[in-house]
Scaffold this motif. Structure first.
Motif, PDB file in Angstrom:
ATOM      1  N   ARG A 122       0.812  -1.140  -0.045  1.00 25.59           N
ATOM      2  CA  ARG A 122       0.011  -0.014   0.080  1.00 25.59           C
ATOM      3  C   ARG A 122       0.788   1.169   0.038  1.00 25.59           C
ATOM      4  N   LYS A 123       2.117   1.117   0.285  1.00 19.56           N
ATOM      5  CA  LYS A 123       3.002   2.306   0.417  1.00 19.56           C
ATOM      6  C   LYS A 123       3.699   2.351  -0.908  1.00 19.56           C
ATOM      7  N   LYS A 124       3.431   3.580  -1.622  1.00 18.69           N
ATOM      8  CA  LYS A 124       3.866   3.571  -2.922  1.00 18.69           C
ATOM      9  C   LYS A 124       5.081   4.760  -2.766  1.00 18.69           C
ATOM     10  N   PRO A 125       6.214   4.227  -3.480  1.00 17.71           N
ATOM     11  CA  PRO A 125       7.353   5.160  -3.440  1.00 17.71           C
ATOM     12  C   PRO A 125       7.206   6.417  -3.587  1.00 17.71           C
ATOM     13  N   ARG A 126       8.103   7.236  -3.202  1.00 15.45           N
ATOM     14  CA  ARG A 126       8.142   8.932  -3.441  1.00 15.45           C
ATOM     15  C   ARG A 126       8.371   9.150  -4.880  1.00 15.45           C
ATOM     16  N   ARG A 127       7.465  10.094  -5.458  1.00 14.62           N
ATOM     17  CA  ARG A 127       7.768  10.364  -6.653  1.00 14.62           C
ATOM     18  C   ARG A 127       9.061  11.228  -6.915  1.00 14.62           C
ATOM     19  N   GLY A 128      10.060  10.616  -7.819  1.00 10.88           N
ATOM     20  CA  GLY A 128      11.378  11.056  -8.192  1.00 10.88           C
ATOM     21  C   GLY A 128      11.108  12.373  -9.273  1.00 10.88           C
ATOM     22  N   VAL A 129      11.704  13.396  -8.844  1.00 13.59           N
ATOM     23  CA  VAL A 129      11.723  14.465  -9.785  1.00 13.59           C
ATOM     24  C   VAL A 129      13.240  14.907  -9.825  1.00 13.59           C
ATOM     25  N   ALA A 130      13.581  15.534 -10.957  1.00  9.74           N
ATOM     26  CA  ALA A 130      15.130  16.088 -11.289  1.00  9.74           C
ATOM     27  C   ALA A 130      14.773  17.682 -11.390  1.00  9.74           C
TER      28      ALA A 130
END
Length: 382
Positions: free
Chosen positions: A7-15
């Motif tokens: 149920r825990k989604k990984p944090r959204r990665g942004v550059a």
């Protein structure tokens, strides 16, 4: 070894591409929206590593290819000098990354049109930070205008966007030079915000305009300093982008408008101001006093203040703090980035500015430059 909770989604990665003032604003907004800033790309690999250390993030990217090869990156924030926007944003879209690109979208209508078409074809989320739309009281004003509170028609629109950070003859920067900042400076940088906000609130786009531009400081240092007041250095070179612009405009329904744009208005730090005069009332918004609007009537006038418990649904949605606890530009930017990420997840946030809005702005910039050159009323391409 414990199993990961599905149920825990990984944090959204942004550059983040860029390492200046606005890049830091993007970084903060991304973090507050729950994203992980995976890395930063600055002007050199050494500068990238330096900024990554300052931001306490893992990666200082060597080049754009490394950004696009990073599988952690879902969204790319383009915060680099204007002339690089098209190259970086298009490459990110082709790599399957969602994009937030600083305005101006491109340094020409052709660039902006190509970028908007690519964004539409890709099906990816691609947005532009016209963040003044995100003042809660602006949402309240828009709802009141659209409901007819100012009357059945607008009679006149007028206003200005004034700054003073280019007043000193020794201030310079990449925005000054057409090869890095594009052919327009003051209008593309801040006049674009004024036009976007007025058009978005009224729903009545400008159809034609006549414009004049001026250069207050004929030459500036060839090497720039930090944005918003940094002194430049090196041999002085001629200035070919405008310090000020004045416009007369006419909307598609025939409403007259005027705007004064300047980056050399002493004492004015960031005064985006406009008045809408309707057949039944008037309204004023001042970005330096963003918690209220002035509503004028024939018999009385009043001030309406932001209140998280009253008003339009959008005012309430964007009110992060109770009434009397001032919100400002930072909260606008944070809400814009959060709405962009929500769109990536499938939501359709109201008023989220996309690449089509960036293209619209590029067409206005082009019309201003053509009119200033030709000295005539000029149609704004639709």
């Amino acid at each position: 070894m414990a199993e990961q909770d599905p149920r825990k989604k990984p944090r959204r990665g942004v550059a983040v591409l860029g390492a200046g003032m606005i890049a830091a604003v993007h970084r903060r907004a991304a973090l507050l929206a729950g994203a992980e800033v995976t890395g930063v790309l600055a002007s050199t690999p050494e500068r990238s590593r330096e900024v990554a250390d300052q931001w306490r993030i893992s990666t200082g990217y060597r080049d754009l290819a490394e950004v696009l090869d990073d599988e952690r990156v879902e969204v790319v924030h383009v915060c680099t000098p204007n002339a690089t926007h098209a190259e970086y944003a298009e490459a990110a879209l082709r790599a399957g990354k969602h994009v937030i690109c600083e305005k101006p979208l491109g340094v020409s209508v052709e660039q902006a049109g190509r970028m908007a078409a690519l964004a539409e074809q890709s099906g990816l989320v691609a947005t532009v930070p016209f963040v003044y739309r995100y003042h809660p009281i602006v949402r309240e004003l828009r709802a009141r205008v659209r409901s007819g509170e100012l009357g059945d028609r607008l009679l006149l629109v007028h206003g200005s966007y004034l700054q003073d950070w280019m007043l000193s003859p020794d201030v310079s920067g990449w925005r000054v030079f057409p090869d890095s900042g594009g052919p327009s400076r003051a209008f593309a940088d801040i006049g674009s915000h004024w036009c976007d906000l007025v058009e978005w609130i009224t729903g009545d786009p400008f159809a034609e305009l006549t414009a004049a531009t001026s250069v207050a400081v004929p030459d500036r240092p060839g090497s720039g300093g930090p944005s918003f007041g940094g002194s430049g250095s090196g041999e002085r070179v001629p200035v070919r982008t405008e310090d000020s612009a004045t416009l007369l405009l006419r909307t598609g329904t025939g409403v007259l408008a005027s705007a004064t744009i300047s980056q050399v208005a002493a004492g004015r730090k960031n005064r985006l101001w406009f008045e809408l005069d309707g057949s039944g009332g008037s309204a004023v918004f001042d970005q330096e006093r963003p918690e209220s609007i002035w509503l004028g009537g024939a018999d009385e006038s009043r001030i309406v203040v932001r209140d998280s418990g009253t008003g339009s649904p959008e005012q309430r949605r964007l009110s992060q703090l109770p009434a009397g606890h001032a919100q400002g530009y930072a909260q606008c930017f944070e809400a814009f980035v959060a709405d962009t990420y929500a769109a990536v997840d499938g939501a359709v946030p109201d008023g989220l500015p996309g690449f089509a809005d960036g293209l619209r702005s590029a067409r206005l910039v082009d019309a201003v430059l053509r009119s200033a050159r030709d000295g005539s009323w000029t149609k704004v391409e639709r």
